[in-house]
Design an enzyme around this catalytic site. Structure first.
Site, PDB file in Angstrom:
ATOM      1  N   CYS A 177       0.686  -1.171   0.087  1.00 52.35           N
ATOM      2  CA  CYS A 177      -0.010  -0.030   0.141  1.00 52.35           C
ATOM      3  C   CYS A 177       0.662   1.403   0.010  1.00 52.35           C
ATOM      4  O   CYS A 177       0.342   2.425   0.118  1.00 52.35           O
ATOM      5  CB  CYS A 177      -0.825  -0.070   1.297  1.00 52.35           C
ATOM      6  SG  CYS A 177      -2.170  -1.411   1.019  1.00 52.35           S
ATOM      7  N   PHE A 228     -10.150  -5.271   0.517  1.00 55.37           N
ATOM      8  CA  PHE A 228      -9.164  -4.866  -0.917  1.00 55.37           C
ATOM      9  C   PHE A 228     -10.153  -5.218  -2.087  1.00 55.37           C
ATOM     10  O   PHE A 228     -11.094  -5.972  -2.015  1.00 55.37           O
ATOM     11  CB  PHE A 228      -8.104  -6.004  -0.846  1.00 55.37           C
ATOM     12  CG  PHE A 228      -7.009  -5.557   0.111  1.00 55.37           C
ATOM     13  CD1 PHE A 228      -6.261  -4.734   0.035  1.00 55.37           C
ATOM     14  CD2 PHE A 228      -6.760  -6.508   1.171  1.00 55.37           C
ATOM     15  CE1 PHE A 228      -5.212  -4.448   0.871  1.00 55.37           C
ATOM     16  CE2 PHE A 228      -5.780  -6.440   1.993  1.00 55.37           C
ATOM     17  CZ  PHE A 228      -5.027  -5.018   2.123  1.00 55.37           C
ATOM     18  N   HIS A 317      -3.860   7.368   2.942  1.00 61.39           N
ATOM     19  CA  HIS A 317      -4.010   5.896   2.335  1.00 61.39           C
ATOM     20  C   HIS A 317      -5.301   5.348   3.421  1.00 61.39           C
ATOM     21  O   HIS A 317      -4.933   5.221   4.485  1.00 61.39           O
ATOM     22  CB  HIS A 317      -2.925   5.095   2.364  1.00 61.39           C
ATOM     23  CG  HIS A 317      -3.314   3.704   2.065  1.00 61.39           C
ATOM     24  ND1 HIS A 317      -3.739   3.205   1.108  1.00 61.39           N
ATOM     25  CD2 HIS A 317      -2.940   2.469   3.055  1.00 61.39           C
ATOM     26  CE1 HIS A 317      -4.292   2.004   1.185  1.00 61.39           C
ATOM     27  NE2 HIS A 317      -3.747   1.484   2.319  1.00 61.39           N
ATOM     28  N   ASN A 350      -9.629  -0.563  -0.047  1.00 57.54           N
ATOM     29  CA  ASN A 350      -8.665  -0.422  -0.176  1.00 57.54           C
ATOM     30  C   ASN A 350      -7.749  -1.222  -1.483  1.00 57.54           C
ATOM     31  O   ASN A 350      -7.826  -2.333  -1.544  1.00 57.54           O
ATOM     32  CB  ASN A 350      -7.953  -1.239   0.971  1.00 57.54           C
ATOM     33  CG  ASN A 350      -6.526  -0.876   1.230  1.00 57.54           C
ATOM     34  OD1 ASN A 350      -5.747  -0.686   0.174  1.00 57.54           O
ATOM     35  ND2 ASN A 350      -5.939  -1.218   2.452  1.00 57.54           N
TER      36      ASN A 350
HETATM   37  C1  LIG Z   1     -11.393  -4.124  10.291  1.00 59.55           C
HETATM   38  C2  LIG Z   1     -12.120  -2.999  10.932  1.00 59.55           C
HETATM   39  C3  LIG Z   1     -12.620  -2.176   9.926  1.00 59.55           C
HETATM   40  C4  LIG Z   1     -12.971  -3.317  11.951  1.00 59.55           C
HETATM   41  O1  LIG Z   1     -13.535  -2.300  12.713  1.00 59.55           O
HETATM   42  P1  LIG Z   1     -13.452  -2.037  14.385  1.00 59.55           P
HETATM   43  O2  LIG Z   1     -12.080  -2.419  14.550  1.00 59.55           O
HETATM   44  O3  LIG Z   1     -13.967  -0.849  14.735  1.00 59.55           O
HETATM   45  O4  LIG Z   1     -14.343  -3.196  14.859  1.00 59.55           O
HETATM   46  P2  LIG Z   1     -14.149  -4.413  15.805  1.00 59.55           P
HETATM   47  O5  LIG Z   1     -13.116  -4.105  16.904  1.00 59.55           O
HETATM   48  O6  LIG Z   1     -15.302  -4.834  16.396  1.00 59.55           O
HETATM   49  O7  LIG Z   1     -13.495  -5.594  14.912  1.00 59.55           O
HETATM   50  C5  LIG Z   1     -14.325  -6.307  14.131  1.00 59.55           C
HETATM   51  C6  LIG Z   1     -13.569  -7.786  13.883  1.00 59.55           C
HETATM   52  O8  LIG Z   1     -12.341  -7.557  12.941  1.00 59.55           O
HETATM   53  C7  LIG Z   1     -11.339  -7.974  13.524  1.00 59.55           C
HETATM   54  N1  LIG Z   1     -10.134  -7.614  13.242  1.00 59.55           N
HETATM   55  C8  LIG Z   1      -9.680  -6.270  13.373  1.00 59.55           C
HETATM   56  N2  LIG Z   1      -8.545  -6.021  12.696  1.00 59.55           N
HETATM   57  C9  LIG Z   1      -8.104  -7.193  12.278  1.00 59.55           C
HETATM   58  C10 LIG Z   1      -6.867  -7.909  11.548  1.00 59.55           C
HETATM   59  N3  LIG Z   1      -5.670  -6.901  11.529  1.00 59.55           N
HETATM   60  N4  LIG Z   1      -6.684  -9.136  11.372  1.00 59.55           N
HETATM   61  C11 LIG Z   1      -7.772 -10.049  11.676  1.00 59.55           C
HETATM   62  N5  LIG Z   1      -9.181  -9.686  12.363  1.00 59.55           N
HETATM   63  C12 LIG Z   1      -8.939  -8.190  12.590  1.00 59.55           C
HETATM   64  C13 LIG Z   1     -11.528  -8.095  15.084  1.00 59.55           C
HETATM   65  O9  LIG Z   1     -10.807  -9.223  15.673  1.00 59.55           O
HETATM   66  C14 LIG Z   1     -13.015  -8.347  15.094  1.00 59.55           C
HETATM   67  O10 LIG Z   1     -13.456  -9.991  15.149  1.00 59.55           O
HETATM   68  P3  LIG Z   1     -14.416 -10.578  15.736  1.00 59.55           P
HETATM   69  O11 LIG Z   1     -15.720  -9.664  15.427  1.00 59.55           O
HETATM   70  O12 LIG Z   1     -14.641 -11.815  15.429  1.00 59.55           O
HETATM   71  O13 LIG Z   1     -14.194 -10.077  17.511  1.00 59.55           O
HETATM   72  C15 LIG Z   1     -10.898  -1.940  11.386  1.00 59.55           C
HETATM   73  O14 LIG Z   1     -10.260  -2.800  12.813  1.00 59.55           O
HETATM   74  C16 LIG Z   1      -9.944  -1.625  10.615  1.00 59.55           C
HETATM   75  O15 LIG Z   1      -9.997  -0.615   9.845  1.00 59.55           O
HETATM   76  N6  LIG Z   1      -8.812  -2.038  10.691  1.00 59.55           N
HETATM   77  C17 LIG Z   1      -7.634  -1.694   9.937  1.00 59.55           C
HETATM   78  C18 LIG Z   1      -7.173  -2.865   8.928  1.00 59.55           C
HETATM   79  C19 LIG Z   1      -5.944  -2.445   8.351  1.00 59.55           C
HETATM   80  O16 LIG Z   1      -4.945  -2.923   9.157  1.00 59.55           O
HETATM   81  N7  LIG Z   1      -5.660  -2.218   7.175  1.00 59.55           N
HETATM   82  C20 LIG Z   1      -4.397  -2.170   6.678  1.00 59.55           C
HETATM   83  C21 LIG Z   1      -4.389  -2.755   5.623  1.00 59.55           C
HETATM   84  S1  LIG Z   1      -2.746  -3.179   4.947  1.00 59.55           S
HETATM   85  C22 LIG Z   1      -2.447  -1.910   4.038  1.00 59.55           C
HETATM   86  O17 LIG Z   1      -3.399  -0.937   3.810  1.00 59.55           O
HETATM   87  C23 LIG Z   1      -1.287  -1.787   3.349  1.00 59.55           C
HETATM   88  C24 LIG Z   1      -0.649  -2.892   2.713  1.00 59.55           C
HETATM   89  O18 LIG Z   1      -1.209  -3.690   2.490  1.00 59.55           O
HETATM   90  O19 LIG Z   1       0.625  -2.646   2.297  1.00 59.55           O
END
Ligand SMILES: CC(C)(COP(=O)(O)OP(=O)(O)OC[C@H]1O[C@@H](n2cnc3c(N)ncnc32)[C@H](O)[C@@H]1OP(=O)(O)O)[C@@H](O)C(=O)NCCC(=O)NCCSC(=O)CC(=O)O
Length: 403
Positions: A177, A228, A317, A350
């Site tokens: 990303c 994604f 991003h 994303n």
């Molecule tokens: C996924 C979300 C929308 C969920 O929203 P909330 O956190 O508000 O909700 P929540 O706490 O109830 O979480 C909902 C469920 O998501 C799960 N969850 C959250 N983050 C997780 C992760 N990284 N891996 C696996 N599961 C995950 C939680 O455990 C939960 O599971 P359960 O419901 O079973 O308890 C958020 O956490 C978010 O935006 N996270 C950021 C994701 C991220 O790191 N993106 C970067 C991608 S990489 C990138 O962009 C760069 C690249 O690829 O190079």
């Protein structure tokens, strides 16, 4: 070889290398001159995605994972995502549903054509907006992790666009990303160091390369399936815009890259026999929010500008909704500060390194619609494996101010 004229020898002897170098450099800063974006034809609404995904991967026997994906989709801030993967693709390649089966060859075969074609569609729009012939492009930077093959997709992209045979091509791969941020920074270096250079950057990604069915114990697959999408973004960068032909949108005043210590395991990507494997650790939003301010302070200190975060415009991003929430909170920003990033997340998901170009385009669209008279400094930030943070300081240029 043709003989060198005597006058050329005399001039060369009288001119120092420093003077030659100075003459080769541009006068002004690298400037964004045009932006184009493209997506595949097919999209899936986020409301329908969970049913779609479990149906086409034949995974209905895993109801707990299905519920989990639905929970994450509901909180994702995403409305729809464009995707190359359809029911037809999965019928032709049922092996894509199981990452323990051999499928990398088939994925690369498809992606090495489809991804440059998507990049060509975005680039053609950027070139049309730019208003000069494609043959005036001097450098091409193609960023993708969706086709590991040589010659790489930049070769096909250059011929689809009819670029000149002397165009200088560079491929960036596996930057995830932060690919869009890295490509823009590299374009800035090229444009400022080569008078008259016009750099086309094209980023394109397809989830095809990392699409597989759910697996008990692998939460990475579920989170990736919730976030994604596919897309391509293209930008033309050059210094010293040609009056009445080129329209300067954003000047690039400074660019830097920061690696967050002890974070190498937080975001990872690796090619395996069954496609690209990835891992996104749980604490990524907190990690980014905790490190962002020092990247910004360093960037603005480097140019001697005392910026107030709330006065800036933001092209961040949108890796996930929570990343935007926590960065806003860490910097004390209003809820609307990341509106362009949230809009792109909502409409496209994303799209990895490509996403930040969509955000820049959305910002431009907002300035065109609402006026940019009060706007001055802004920041483009992208994140990815490393964990790496790309920071670019932008200034609204005259083409958006109606001058
Ligand atoms: C996924 C979300 C929308 C969920 O929203 P909330 O956190 O508000 O909700 P929540 O706490 O109830 O979480 C909902 C469920 O998501 C799960 N969850 C959250 N983050 C997780 C992760 N990284 N891996 C696996 N599961 C995950 C939680 O455990 C939960 O599971 P359960 O419901 O079973 O308890 C958020 O956490 C978010 O935006 N996270 C950021 C994701 C991220 O790191 N993106 C970067 C991608 S990489 C990138 O962009 C760069 C690249 O690829 O190079």
């Amino acid at each position: 070889m043709a003989p060198v004229p005597a006058t050329a020898v005399a001039v060369a002897a009288a001119t120092s290398t420093h003077e030659i170098r100075r003459a080769q450099r541009a006068d002004g800063p690298a400037t964004v001159l045009a932006i184009g974006t493209a997506n595949p034809e097919t999209y899936v609404s986020q409301d329908e995605y969970t049913d779609f995904y479990f149906r086409i991967t034949k995974s209905e026997h895993l109801p707990e994972l299905k519920d989990k994906l639905r929970r994450i989709c509901n909180k994702s801030g995403i409305d729809k995502r464009f995707m190359y993967v359809t029911e037809d693709v999965m019928e032709a390649h049922p092996e894509f549903a199981d990452r323990n089966l051999l499928s990398l060859d088939a994925r690369v075969e498809i992606a090495s054509k489809a991804v440059p074609e998507l990049a060509a569609a975005a680039s053609a729009k950027a070139i049309a907006e730019w208003g000069r012939p494609a043959t005036d492009i001097t450098h091409l930077i193609f960023s993708t992790y969706s086709g590991v093959k040589a010659p790489s997709g930049d070769r096909l992209l250059a011929s689809l666009l009819g670029l000149r045979p002397t165009v200088c091509r560079t491929v960036l791969s596996l930057h995830g990303c932060y690919g869009g941020g890295r490509a823009l920074q590299l374009a800035k270096e090229l444009a400022e160091n080569n008078r008259g250079a016009r750099v086309l950057i094209a980023c394109a990604e397809s989830t095809l390369i990392a699409f597989y069915g759910p697996e008990v114990g692998c939460n990475d697959t579920i989170i990736g399936q919730a976030l994604f999408g596919d897309g391509s973004g293209a930008v033309i960068v050059g210094a010293d815009p040609v009056n009445a032909v080129e329209r300067p949108l954003f000047e690039m005043a400074f660019a830097s890259q920061t690696t967050i210590p002890d974070s190498e395991h937080a975001i990872t990507m690796q090619y395996m026999k069954g496609g690209m494997d990835y891992h996104i650790a749980n604490g990524v939003p907190e990690m980014l929010a905790g490190n962002i301010e020092r990247c910004l302070v360093h960037a603005f200190d480097s140019v001697g500008v005392n910026a107030k975060w709330k006065d800036l415009f933001w092209a961040v991003h949108p890796g996930g909704r929570k990343i935007l929430d926590l960065i806003e909170e860490a910097l004390g920003l209003d809820n609307g500060a990341m509106a362009a990033s949230r809009q792109v997340l909502s409409e496209f998901g994303n799209m990895s390194g490509t996403t930040v170009i969509f955000v820049l385009n959305e910002l431009r669209r907002r300035f065109e619609a609402n006026g940019a008279e009060g706007a001055d400094w802004g920041t483009l930030m992208a994140f990815g494996p490393g964990v790496t943070v790309e920071t670019i300081l932008l200034r609204v240029a005259s083409g958006l101010k109606g001058n």
